[in-house]
Motif scaffolding. Sequence first.
Motif, PDB file in Angstrom:
ATOM      1  N   TYR A   1       0.834  -0.846   0.004  1.00 54.85           N
ATOM      2  CA  TYR A   1      -0.241   0.121  -0.150  1.00 54.85           C
ATOM      3  C   TYR A   1       1.221   1.228   0.407  1.00 54.85           C
ATOM      4  O   TYR A   1       0.544   2.155  -0.383  1.00 54.85           O
ATOM      5  N   ASN A   2       1.383   1.237   0.849  1.00 48.68           N
ATOM      6  CA  ASN A   2       3.200   2.656   0.785  1.00 48.68           C
ATOM      7  C   ASN A   2       4.099   2.220  -0.023  1.00 48.68           C
ATOM      8  O   ASN A   2       4.779   3.207   0.134  1.00 48.68           O
ATOM      9  N   ARG A   3       3.933   1.837  -1.191  1.00 48.80           N
ATOM     10  CA  ARG A   3       5.216   1.213  -2.747  1.00 48.80           C
ATOM     11  C   ARG A   3       4.615   1.669  -3.541  1.00 48.80           C
ATOM     12  O   ARG A   3       4.951   0.737  -4.645  1.00 48.80           O
ATOM     13  N   GLY A   4       3.412   2.340  -3.218  1.00 49.18           N
ATOM     14  CA  GLY A   4       3.061   2.903  -5.024  1.00 49.18           C
ATOM     15  C   GLY A   4       2.443   1.532  -5.874  1.00 49.18           C
ATOM     16  O   GLY A   4       2.033   1.941  -6.764  1.00 49.18           O
ATOM     17  N   PHE A   5       1.741   0.456  -4.899  1.00 45.87           N
ATOM     18  CA  PHE A   5       0.683  -0.356  -5.556  1.00 45.87           C
ATOM     19  C   PHE A   5      -0.291   0.530  -6.203  1.00 45.87           C
ATOM     20  O   PHE A   5      -0.939  -0.225  -7.704  1.00 45.87           O
ATOM     21  N   PHE A   6      -1.124   1.352  -5.764  1.00 44.16           N
ATOM     22  CA  PHE A   6      -2.795   1.669  -6.470  1.00 44.16           C
ATOM     23  C   PHE A   6      -1.974   2.467  -7.331  1.00 44.16           C
ATOM     24  O   PHE A   6      -2.477   3.271  -8.284  1.00 44.16           O
ATOM     25  N   LYS A   7      -0.718   3.600  -7.219  1.00 50.58           N
ATOM     26  CA  LYS A   7      -0.323   4.462  -8.365  1.00 50.58           C
ATOM     27  C   LYS A   7      -0.744   3.384  -9.447  1.00 50.58           C
ATOM     28  O   LYS A   7      -0.791   4.114 -10.649  1.00 50.58           O
ATOM     29  N   VAL A   8       0.947   2.378  -9.553  1.00 51.86           N
ATOM     30  CA  VAL A   8      -0.029   1.887 -10.954  1.00 51.86           C
ATOM     31  C   VAL A   8      -0.793   1.166 -11.381  1.00 51.86           C
ATOM     32  O   VAL A   8      -1.275   1.207 -12.356  1.00 51.86           O
ATOM     33  N   LEU A   9      -1.526   0.943 -10.512  1.00 49.20           N
ATOM     34  CA  LEU A   9      -2.765   0.179 -10.939  1.00 49.20           C
ATOM     35  C   LEU A   9      -3.840   1.577 -11.631  1.00 49.20           C
ATOM     36  O   LEU A   9      -4.691   1.569 -12.488  1.00 49.20           O
ATOM     37  N   SER A  10      -3.457   2.584 -11.213  1.00 45.46           N
ATOM     38  CA  SER A  10      -4.614   3.588 -11.353  1.00 45.46           C
ATOM     39  C   SER A  10      -3.717   4.250 -13.387  1.00 45.46           C
ATOM     40  O   SER A  10      -4.542   4.800 -13.705  1.00 45.46           O
ATOM     41  N   GLN A  11      -3.144   3.494 -13.530  1.00 45.45           N
ATOM     42  CA  GLN A  11      -2.412   3.156 -14.844  1.00 45.45           C
ATOM     43  C   GLN A  11      -2.713   3.005 -15.574  1.00 45.45           C
ATOM     44  O   GLN A  11      -3.052   2.809 -17.104  1.00 45.45           O
ATOM     45  N   LEU A  12      -4.396   1.852 -15.193  1.00 43.81           N
ATOM     46  CA  LEU A  12      -4.508   0.621 -16.296  1.00 43.81           C
ATOM     47  C   LEU A  12      -6.416   1.091 -15.766  1.00 43.81           C
ATOM     48  O   LEU A  12      -6.742   1.350 -16.848  1.00 43.81           O
TER      49      LEU A  12
ATOM     50  N   SER B   1       4.270   0.058 -14.967  1.00 42.43           N
ATOM     51  CA  SER B   1       4.483   1.568 -14.813  1.00 42.43           C
ATOM     52  C   SER B   1       5.183   2.475 -15.978  1.00 42.43           C
ATOM     53  O   SER B   1       5.790   1.440 -16.351  1.00 42.43           O
ATOM     54  N   ASP B   2       4.185   2.970 -16.438  1.00 41.30           N
ATOM     55  CA  ASP B   2       4.972   3.685 -17.279  1.00 41.30           C
ATOM     56  C   ASP B   2       7.039   3.898 -17.339  1.00 41.30           C
ATOM     57  O   ASP B   2       7.188   3.941 -18.012  1.00 41.30           O
ATOM     58  N   ILE B   3       7.438   3.998 -16.075  1.00 38.09           N
ATOM     59  CA  ILE B   3       8.823   3.831 -15.595  1.00 38.09           C
ATOM     60  C   ILE B   3       9.818   2.756 -16.396  1.00 38.09           C
ATOM     61  O   ILE B   3      10.198   3.173 -16.204  1.00 38.09           O
ATOM     62  N   CYS B   4       8.961   1.565 -16.149  1.00 38.13           N
ATOM     63  CA  CYS B   4       9.409   0.256 -16.502  1.00 38.13           C
ATOM     64  C   CYS B   4       8.804  -0.967 -17.725  1.00 38.13           C
ATOM     65  O   CYS B   4       9.177  -1.464 -17.325  1.00 38.13           O
ATOM     66  N   ARG B   5       8.448   0.581 -18.339  1.00 32.95           N
ATOM     67  CA  ARG B   5       7.971  -0.372 -19.578  1.00 32.95           C
ATOM     68  C   ARG B   5       9.126  -0.566 -21.075  1.00 32.95           C
ATOM     69  O   ARG B   5      10.200   0.145 -20.769  1.00 32.95           O
ATOM     70  N   GLY B   6       9.005  -1.599 -21.373  1.00 34.82           N
ATOM     71  CA  GLY B   6      10.310  -1.770 -22.319  1.00 34.82           C
ATOM     72  C   GLY B   6      11.187  -3.235 -21.603  1.00 34.82           C
ATOM     73  O   GLY B   6      12.100  -3.821 -22.548  1.00 34.82           O
ATOM     74  N   LYS B   7      10.685  -3.754 -20.115  1.00 31.78           N
ATOM     75  CA  LYS B   7      11.961  -4.872 -19.711  1.00 31.78           C
ATOM     76  C   LYS B   7      10.549  -6.041 -19.971  1.00 31.78           C
ATOM     77  O   LYS B   7      11.065  -6.847 -18.994  1.00 31.78           O
ATOM     78  N   GLN B   8      10.034  -5.768 -20.757  1.00 33.97           N
ATOM     79  CA  GLN B   8       9.335  -7.378 -20.669  1.00 33.97           C
ATOM     80  C   GLN B   8       8.419  -7.982 -19.469  1.00 33.97           C
ATOM     81  O   GLN B   8       8.121  -8.824 -19.387  1.00 33.97           O
ATOM     82  N   LEU B   9       7.901  -7.000 -19.038  1.00 38.20           N
ATOM     83  CA  LEU B   9       7.370  -7.356 -17.214  1.00 38.20           C
ATOM     84  C   LEU B   9       5.972  -7.484 -17.563  1.00 38.20           C
ATOM     85  O   LEU B   9       5.671  -8.230 -16.943  1.00 38.20           O
TER      86      LEU B   9
END
Length: 272
Positions: A137-148, A213-221
């Motif tokens: 919760y404190n590590r930006g989980f919802f920040k990532v979900l909000s990009q979806l 996350s848009d900061i980690c795209r292109g890494k095959q995640l």
Amino acid sequence: MFRFLPYVGGGNAPQTSDVTRQFNRKKNRNIFRATSYDRGGSSSDDTPGVALNDVVLSHSYIGAALRWSSRFITLQELSCAGFHRDCGMLLDETPLFEPSLLQEIDWCNNTVAFSPPISPSSPGEGLVLRPLCMADYNRGFFKVLSQLTKTGDVTPEQFAKKFEHMKSTGDYYVIVVEDTNLGQIVATATLITEHKFIHSCAKRGRVEEVVVSDICRGKQLGKLLVTALTLLSKKLNCYKVTLECAPKNVAFYQKFGYGASDETYMQCRFFD
């Protein structure tokens, strides 16, 4: 200000003895009481204080609690450890499901090419793939979900309640990728298993909420998440696994063995 004090049960009066641990072997937890004091207060028994809810610390927080036991600590320090004053709880490292399930995935059954090679055990430099835990919760989980999609304003208490419900059912497998250098979640995906009477009382898997996350795209995640959950659904003996996607993403998911069905996806939405 806050100070961790030994949990001795009963009453709200602060305790002044040296911090001792009560170890619950069954739950593998150490239990402390966190008591709040006015700024500049002391640990004497007559110090005015408001006792918060008992804080249950997972094993990974024992060392931190013992370090803090000899001095007063700030709200900022507590927040960094996942403690939230508003709901009086510690969002700890409890995983949503057993991490061993990911470790036991047979990666030899993977049919998708990765260049450079990555896997659930080695997702990339500085990255860790693991089950969702409360502290995320404190590590930006919802920040990532909000990009979806829309996530809404979720409080720590709401998150913890939903987390415990999902964990208790044993049918939710939310995985995350954490950038350990940033201490932030950078990708997540969910597998839900549905229990059926059909197919000899089998289970069906559903892959949902795949986002990087848009900061980690292109890494095959994205490929890694989908592959891991697809193989996990097979390990969990699902008779099939499905997902919904936009037409533009059909080619991407076909790489993992997914194919369009003759059925038409329909929905009746009640709110966003």
